[in-house]
Design an enzyme around this catalytic site. Sequence first.
Site, mmCIF file in Angstrom:
data_model
loop_
_atom_site.group_PDB
_atom_site.id
_atom_site.type_symbol
_atom_site.label_atom_id
_atom_site.label_comp_id
_atom_site.label_asym_id
_atom_site.label_seq_id
_atom_site.Cartn_x
_atom_site.Cartn_y
_atom_site.Cartn_z
ATOM 1 N N HIS A 164 31.986 -34.547 9.025
ATOM 2 C CA HIS A 164 31.823 -35.991 8.797
ATOM 3 C C HIS A 164 32.753 -36.502 7.689
ATOM 4 O O HIS A 164 32.712 -37.682 7.354
ATOM 5 C CB HIS A 164 30.373 -36.327 8.439
ATOM 6 C CG HIS A 164 29.418 -36.096 9.567
ATOM 7 N ND1 HIS A 164 29.569 -36.667 10.807
ATOM 8 C CD2 HIS A 164 28.302 -35.315 9.651
ATOM 9 C CE1 HIS A 164 28.595 -36.268 11.612
ATOM 10 N NE2 HIS A 164 27.814 -35.435 10.931
ATOM 11 N N ASP A 222 28.673 -29.899 17.696
ATOM 12 C CA ASP A 222 27.564 -30.325 16.847
ATOM 13 C C ASP A 222 26.838 -31.492 17.517
ATOM 14 O O ASP A 222 27.441 -32.266 18.256
ATOM 15 C CB ASP A 222 28.131 -30.767 15.496
ATOM 16 C CG ASP A 222 27.077 -30.968 14.427
ATOM 17 O OD1 ASP A 222 26.932 -30.073 13.586
ATOM 18 O OD2 ASP A 222 26.415 -32.038 14.425
ATOM 19 N N HIS A 273 25.814 -34.093 16.177
ATOM 20 C CA HIS A 273 26.289 -35.355 15.621
ATOM 21 C C HIS A 273 27.757 -35.560 15.979
ATOM 22 O O HIS A 273 28.524 -34.602 16.006
ATOM 23 C CB HIS A 273 26.155 -35.353 14.094
ATOM 24 C CG HIS A 273 24.742 -35.151 13.610
ATOM 25 N ND1 HIS A 273 24.229 -33.899 13.395
ATOM 26 C CD2 HIS A 273 23.763 -36.035 13.325
ATOM 27 C CE1 HIS A 273 22.968 -34.018 12.978
ATOM 28 N NE2 HIS A 273 22.657 -35.307 12.936
ATOM 29 N N ASP A 298 22.891 -27.826 15.567
ATOM 30 C CA ASP A 298 21.735 -28.721 15.497
ATOM 31 C C ASP A 298 21.425 -29.348 16.847
ATOM 32 O O ASP A 298 20.581 -30.223 16.940
ATOM 33 C CB ASP A 298 21.954 -29.802 14.426
ATOM 34 C CG ASP A 298 23.361 -30.363 14.458
ATOM 35 O OD1 ASP A 298 24.103 -30.048 15.407
ATOM 36 O OD2 ASP A 298 23.711 -31.112 13.535
#
Lengths: 558, 441
Positions: free
Chosen positions: B111, B151, B153, B240
Amino acid sequence: MYAIGIDVGGTHTDAALLKESQVAALAKVPTDHGDLFASTRQALEEIWRHYPGDGPVRLQLSTTLSTNAVVEGRGVPTRVVAVPGPGVNLKSLGLPFTVHELQGYIDHRGREAAPLDPAELKGLRALLGTGEGEAVAVVGKFSQRNPSHEQQIAAELTQWYRGTITLGHRLSGRANFPRRMMTAFLNASVAQQQLEFAAMWRRVLEDLDIPEEDVLVLKADGGTMNLADSSERPIETILSGPAASTMGAQALTEREEGSYVIVDIGGTTTDLAVVVDGEVLYERDGAVISGYRTLVPAVLTRSVGLGGDSELHFSADGKITIGPRRAGAPLCLGGKELTPTDAVTALELADVGSRGKAVQALAERAGEFGLTWRELAERILEAFIDQLCAAVRSLYSELENMPLYTVRDVLNPPDLSPQAVVGLGAPAPVFIPRLAQALGLRYEVLPFSAGANAIGAAAAAVTLSLTLHADTELARLTIPELGCREPIERPLFFDLDKARSLAADRLKELGRARGCGEGAEIYVVEEESFQMVRGFHTVGQRHMVRTQLRPQVRRVRG
Amino acid sequence: MEKEPLVGLVFFPAFDWCISPDHPERQERLLYTRDQIQEEGLFDHPRLKEFRPRLAAPEEILRTHVVLPSLERNVTESHRIAAGGTMVAADLVVDGVVDRAFALLRPPGHHANRIVHGARGFCMINNEAIMVDHLRHRLGPDLRIAIVDTDAHHADGTQDIFYNDPGVLHISLHQDGRTLYPGTGFVSERGGPGAYGQTVNIPLPPGTGDQGMLLALEEVVLPILEEWQPDLVINAAGQDNHFSDPITNMGFSAQGYARLTELLKPDVVVLEGGYSIESALPYINVGLLLALAGLDYSRVREPGGVPVRESRDLIRQVAATCREVRELWRTRHEVDLKCVFGPGPFFERHRQIHYDTDQIFEGQRESIRLCSECPGWRLVITASTRSRTPAAAVLLPWKPCERCLGEARAQYEELLEDESFSQVVWQDPSSALQDEKSGRE
């Protein structure tokens, strides 16, 4: 107080008699591989003649019995019953035994994720039979966190099984299921032989009027254990020879502290060991023997095929490489091939056998490369030192690649680098100063080069270790080496200090039961502590403390 | 699998570092993973070799990032070790020491944008991006690298860094941005004028499990990789998307992850997120390591949990997204860039960026020079609630053309004279050093 140390080596069996911290006598007999007991007994008789009998004597034995049995695969037929649960397919591990797998699973926190199947337990009887003259190793994944599955299987087996039973969790508190299986398998397979060995020694002791508690067996970690324990955990006696030499070097060196490399140069091999800040380094996970990876705590040693009697190889351009095989006796001692010892003798650096023969052989060979015999001899020495240097450097670079798991360690990696070379073995006075010069280090050549292993065996003392694993959320603590898993009464107050002191107390208790001397100290060799957080709340703590009871290294003088 | 691969593992659990004691990024995160790998005996396996991480040097980080107000103020040693460990993993592969490598380390990085005012999404600096620029620095700017980010996200940071970079193909599979942080990663985000179409987003509906993930892999990711022919495939392996993860809503399993790894055959795998530290990570990582090494992973299962069964509707929805993304990929060169980025000479975008971890808001204006010869130089004007006074950064692409280089240089000189900026940064990824001139403190 006297102590006799005996180390059974590949060629010779050495014996040493210590009076307090003085070396009173040394003896040496050829090792009889057909009858190890006989040659060991002979070594004892040789040294016994120097024992004046004016005080009690302790007898400490470093044998190759289990080592040989493991290397030669001479154990009793042994089965492995395992509870692997989900994970790596055991068939892909290339284990040297077949594993009978049972259902059930203990997870990484020691919780039972799936129970054993009672029908499968009952079925073991048909699989194993009565086990006369056989052995079984029972091993579960994460049994060091919760031994209950292994214990349930043992409870079933003891009802009808007559052979040796080894339970994985009793041998080590470390994680590594394949190694635990290997360690338990090897232990089970050599246990019977160790029992017979202990029985034979008991008869010898009666003859010599030595009480049984004064006879101790050397372990791979350089410590000792009593005869009864050695029959239960014989696997710990493997590789005690290199450990004995390392203990000998530590006992004989004048260095109190500091970091140094121990270089034990023999006829066939050179053994290296590492001391950092006065403490000898151990294998990270455990001893590796004959390619078998175990969890047996062991002094870290590396053996290089380089010694006084090594083969010499000449390339077309005259480049020399030495070893790794032994050529046999040197020419100067009536052998058939040129060896490093001949070069040493020809250059008058040592007085070994016939110098004339050595010079003559060197001269014959030197002609081929347009060298004088002296130049060739010097080149052989240089090649020896080059290879030894490379071995020392490669050992340290291996150690420096050990993984580090904290920011603190990465920023300040432990400094292992040696300040000195401590050398022993017959060729040490010739090679060690040159090696030290090449490495830019100071050096020390130890006295009693020939008997340091036996002196180390005599100077060794009882060591014990245990691992405490506490999970305060589950309110459970486990000490696998004692086979105990018990509730934590007040989990909220069970911190790392409590874990440390409980581990120390249990170790002291165990030490008293095993007859440890008062001089022994308790060290925390490893510890970790984590907060456990679930959903943004602290739910508990996890502590691991590995403690070891060991004596100060005993200093020995000439 | 073909030959028996040797896998290099750079394991750095940072057992003494956390964002805060109760934060998901805490000391405990990789504890159970370490326990499981150790107990399975994988550290001993002949197909696996463990290596130490190293500390990334400041210039290696500044090749990729512009850190404001300074590197020292934001980047901790732990961040530098994670970035350094990722570079170690990549070096092992390109130097032929191992066939594949896994940087199993924390803290994560995907990120982190090019401009860094603080931490967002638990990330400070972008491990994969620093590694990619390190490789190009070592091996030359023509290296073609594909990053597949799995991931849960959206990898908005990595997307931001390589948005206009034709040397990188960035594919992100993630939970639909309408339902999860950071709220981006839609199929319409396709890259800047210099690398249009090379940003590929595959948003997946909440509840997507093994079937949906593997469908997207086989229908979209693998064909695109096959066509683009990268020199290296990097997997940013956030864990995740597991069905037991506490902060997402996906349904992936350890078996699914191992299968994905087996199909993708990544050269380097880098851990990203993953916060089901007890029920998922130990098993996913064992499965992933086995799959990387070409070993049997069929027995790796999470005890207790039952993976989600995806509805037929959900799979139909995933299949529709896959078709759309394939079509966008197929037609990427047919798009008239003038319609997307305007007639030039600059394309300008304004953004508000939220740093959730450090509670900072950044306002950013970015201008990209539209250039037919190179990806174009860029100017970024940025201010945050932490710095207040704006800073300016002139960013060069790898291999800028002469004109862009000259214009960027002139722009930089001009900015140095401008007192309204607290800092003016010159970033040339092909040079090790970042020139920086501070105006006022």
